[in-house]
Design an enzyme around this catalytic site. Structure first.
Site, mmCIF file in Angstrom:
data_model
loop_
_atom_site.group_PDB
_atom_site.id
_atom_site.type_symbol
_atom_site.label_atom_id
_atom_site.label_comp_id
_atom_site.label_asym_id
_atom_site.label_seq_id
_atom_site.Cartn_x
_atom_site.Cartn_y
_atom_site.Cartn_z
ATOM 1 N N GLY A 10 49.281 14.892 21.304
ATOM 2 C CA GLY A 10 48.162 15.074 20.380
ATOM 3 C C GLY A 10 47.128 13.976 20.503
ATOM 4 O O GLY A 10 47.469 12.791 20.489
ATOM 5 N N ALA A 11 45.867 14.384 20.608
ATOM 6 C CA ALA A 11 44.769 13.425 20.737
ATOM 7 C C ALA A 11 43.926 13.395 19.469
ATOM 8 O O ALA A 11 42.700 13.459 19.510
ATOM 9 C CB ALA A 11 43.904 13.765 21.948
ATOM 10 N N GLY A 12 44.609 13.310 18.320
ATOM 11 C CA GLY A 12 43.911 13.072 17.062
ATOM 12 C C GLY A 12 43.699 11.587 16.867
ATOM 13 O O GLY A 12 43.821 10.790 17.803
ATOM 14 N N TYR A 13 43.408 11.185 15.642
ATOM 15 C CA TYR A 13 43.177 9.762 15.373
ATOM 16 C C TYR A 13 44.387 8.922 15.775
ATOM 17 O O TYR A 13 44.262 7.911 16.463
ATOM 18 C CB TYR A 13 42.870 9.543 13.894
ATOM 19 C CG TYR A 13 41.558 10.114 13.435
ATOM 20 C CD1 TYR A 13 40.355 9.511 13.777
ATOM 21 C CD2 TYR A 13 41.504 11.267 12.654
ATOM 22 C CE1 TYR A 13 39.140 10.040 13.366
ATOM 23 C CE2 TYR A 13 40.298 11.811 12.242
ATOM 24 C CZ TYR A 13 39.117 11.191 12.596
ATOM 25 O OH TYR A 13 37.914 11.722 12.190
ATOM 26 N N ASN A 37 47.378 16.930 25.341
ATOM 27 C CA ASN A 37 46.539 17.552 24.318
ATOM 28 C C ASN A 37 46.107 18.926 24.802
ATOM 29 O O ASN A 37 45.907 19.141 26.000
ATOM 30 C CB ASN A 37 45.304 16.689 24.034
ATOM 31 C CG ASN A 37 44.613 17.070 22.737
ATOM 32 O OD1 ASN A 37 45.223 17.041 21.664
ATOM 33 N ND2 ASN A 37 43.344 17.430 22.800
ATOM 34 N N LYS A 38 45.961 19.870 23.881
ATOM 35 C CA LYS A 38 45.632 21.239 24.303
ATOM 36 C C LYS A 38 44.182 21.400 24.722
ATOM 37 O O LYS A 38 43.825 22.401 25.354
ATOM 38 C CB LYS A 38 45.992 22.245 23.213
ATOM 39 C CG LYS A 38 45.254 22.102 21.910
ATOM 40 C CD LYS A 38 45.765 23.152 20.917
ATOM 41 C CE LYS A 38 45.108 23.000 19.557
ATOM 42 N NZ LYS A 38 45.621 24.011 18.599
ATOM 43 N N VAL A 81 51.784 22.044 23.403
ATOM 44 C CA VAL A 81 53.178 21.711 23.107
ATOM 45 C C VAL A 81 53.831 22.893 22.407
ATOM 46 O O VAL A 81 53.316 23.398 21.407
ATOM 47 C CB VAL A 81 53.263 20.456 22.211
ATOM 48 C CG1 VAL A 81 54.725 20.159 21.854
ATOM 49 C CG2 VAL A 81 52.628 19.256 22.899
ATOM 50 N N GLU A 170 34.053 17.393 0.052
ATOM 51 C CA GLU A 170 33.033 17.054 1.046
ATOM 52 C C GLU A 170 32.387 18.321 1.619
ATOM 53 O O GLU A 170 31.181 18.331 1.920
ATOM 54 C CB GLU A 170 33.640 16.196 2.156
ATOM 55 C CG GLU A 170 34.041 14.797 1.659
ATOM 56 C CD GLU A 170 34.285 13.808 2.771
ATOM 57 O OE1 GLU A 170 33.875 12.648 2.626
ATOM 58 O OE2 GLU A 170 34.887 14.192 3.794
ATOM 59 N N ASP A 298 49.183 13.306 10.254
ATOM 60 C CA ASP A 298 49.422 14.434 9.354
ATOM 61 C C ASP A 298 50.814 15.035 9.499
ATOM 62 O O ASP A 298 51.191 15.899 8.716
ATOM 63 C CB ASP A 298 48.375 15.523 9.593
ATOM 64 C CG ASP A 298 47.000 15.136 9.081
ATOM 65 O OD1 ASP A 298 46.897 14.788 7.896
ATOM 66 O OD2 ASP A 298 46.039 15.170 9.870
#
Length: 402
Positions: A10-13, A37-38, A81, A170, A298
């Site tokens: 995963g290439a999140g934060y 990462n997808k 994944v 937001e 998360d």
């Protein structure tokens, strides 16, 4: 002896910053690093509400992974994944398997609907660049349909947002800025559209104090946002939501659910024990029972020992988790003591759309309006600097308050 292989999913934060820190801390002789990462890009999750409302271009939120991660140091694998086999130290990808010595799981979130009938099938969600772009296009399509006289149905211009947490508030703030522009574009009476925020809790933005909450609510109400607080969504239909104990039906052309998230389904399917949709990780961020698997962002609950409750899964926390995770993997490879995660709260600022924002920084100092919005942009730009240096800030940064 072969060097250890670190696989980051995963290439999140959390995933991006862990990879960045590992590159800085470990030489090529010490470890092999693989980032899976997808997509070939990373995106600013905290900007997706702006993409969904149409107040920023979708590409603004995207950062090419190869622009900030040196492919000579890290093997970048673009794949999906499908399952983790922690007992076999293997990850099943759509196009093959990959083994690891140390695994970092940062696969992000999925929509949690809490069993509300119809929510999974009918509500839109702000989960990715593509889904946010879809919401943006859907909203404009509703204005075009109304303009073209499709039954002159007012519900086409009714927008229901479920959930009054960060994303929900937001998002309605951005809608409050965007909808008047769409009214002007399609020559529609600006009093026709309705933005309705529905929340089961008695207040918006949990975690903020009453003064800030009241400021935020008043700011949004003055720009036309309606609130139904202490009101549960009982059912979501294709073009309506049923709310409250009296089962009021609100017809709407756009329904967006922001009321909850849970870990990527791969986590549970891989056998990790879940609590309310996420893994309760140890204080060193490792999954219980596995010394070589770290779970971040998360996908994880990290307990605050002072309160006995988990920290809220924010971008700020994910970035700090990445620092501890990288340091602990380095310690496992080199030999050394592992660190416990302790959140350093630098403050929280919520955007309310346009020039509007509010929040706290550092020692609890409160900010409102334009000064808060400027600080929000500073926070966003700081992350860009940590990830890609001044070049990335100049390319993607936010320099205007709105």
């Amino acid at each position: 002896m072969s060097k250890p292989k670190i696989v980051v999913l995963g290439a999140g934060y959390a995933g991006m910053m862990t990879t960045k820190r590992l590159m800085q801390q470990l030489s090529t002789e010490e470890a092999e690093i693989v980032l899976v990462n997808k997509h070939n890009y990373h995106y600013q999750t905290t900007w997706l509400h702006e993409v969904a409302a149409g107040t920023i271009d979708p590409n603004r939120s995207r950062i090419m992974i190869s622009d900030v991660i040196n492919s000579n140091r890290v093997s970048i694998v673009e794949d999906t994944v499908e399952k983790i086999f922690p007992d076999q130290k293997k990850v099943q990808l759509k196009n093959g398997d990959i083994d690891y010595d140390y695994l970092v799981v940062g696969l992000g979130f999925e929509k949690a609907t809490f069993g509300i009938p119809g929510m999974a099938e009918h509500a839109l969600s702000i989960q990715s660049v593509d889904k946010s772009r879809y919401i943006r296009n859907h909203i404009e399509h509703q204005f075009a349909r109304y303009h073209d006289g499709e039954g002159d149905k007012d519900e086409l211009l009714t927008f229901v947002v479920g959930g009054s947490g960060f994303t929900g508030i937001e998002f309605v703030g951005e809608l409050a800025e965007k909808i008047p522009q769409l009214c002007k574009k399609y020559d529609i009476d600006p009093n026709k559209p309705r933005i309705i925020n529905v929340e089961a809790a008695p207040t918006i933005l949990p975690g903020f104090d009453e003064e800030l909450i009241n400021y935020g609510k008043k700011s949004l109400e003055e720009r036309g946002v309606e609130f139904k607080l202490g009101t549960m969504i009982k059912e979501c239909k294709e073009n309506a939501v049923v709310v409250g104990e009296d089962h009021e039906e609100i017809k709407a052309g756009t329904i967006v659910w922001t009321g909850g998230v849970q870990a990527n389904a791969v986590i549970g399917e891989s056998g990790f024990e879940l609590t309310k949709g996420k893994v309760n990780v140890n204080s060193d961020l490792r999954a219980p029972g596995y010394e070589d698997v770290f779970i971040l962002g998360d996908c994880a609950w990290v307990m605050n020992k002072e309160t006995g409750r988990p920290y809220p899964p924010t971008a700020q926390i994910a970035i700090q988790e990445a620092d501890i995770c990288a340091a602990n993997i380095s310690a496992l490879i080199r030999g050394g003591a592992l660190k416990e995660f302790v959140f350093d709260n630098k403050g929280t600022v919520a955007s309310l759309g346009g020039r509007h924002a509010m929040g706290t920084i550092f020692d609890g100092k409160k900010l409102y309006g334009l000064s808060a919005k400027v600080m929000k942009n500073v926070i966003d730009d700081r992350y860009l600097f940590l990830l890609g240096g001044p070049g990335l800030v100049l390319k993607k940064g936010k320099f205007k308050p709105f």
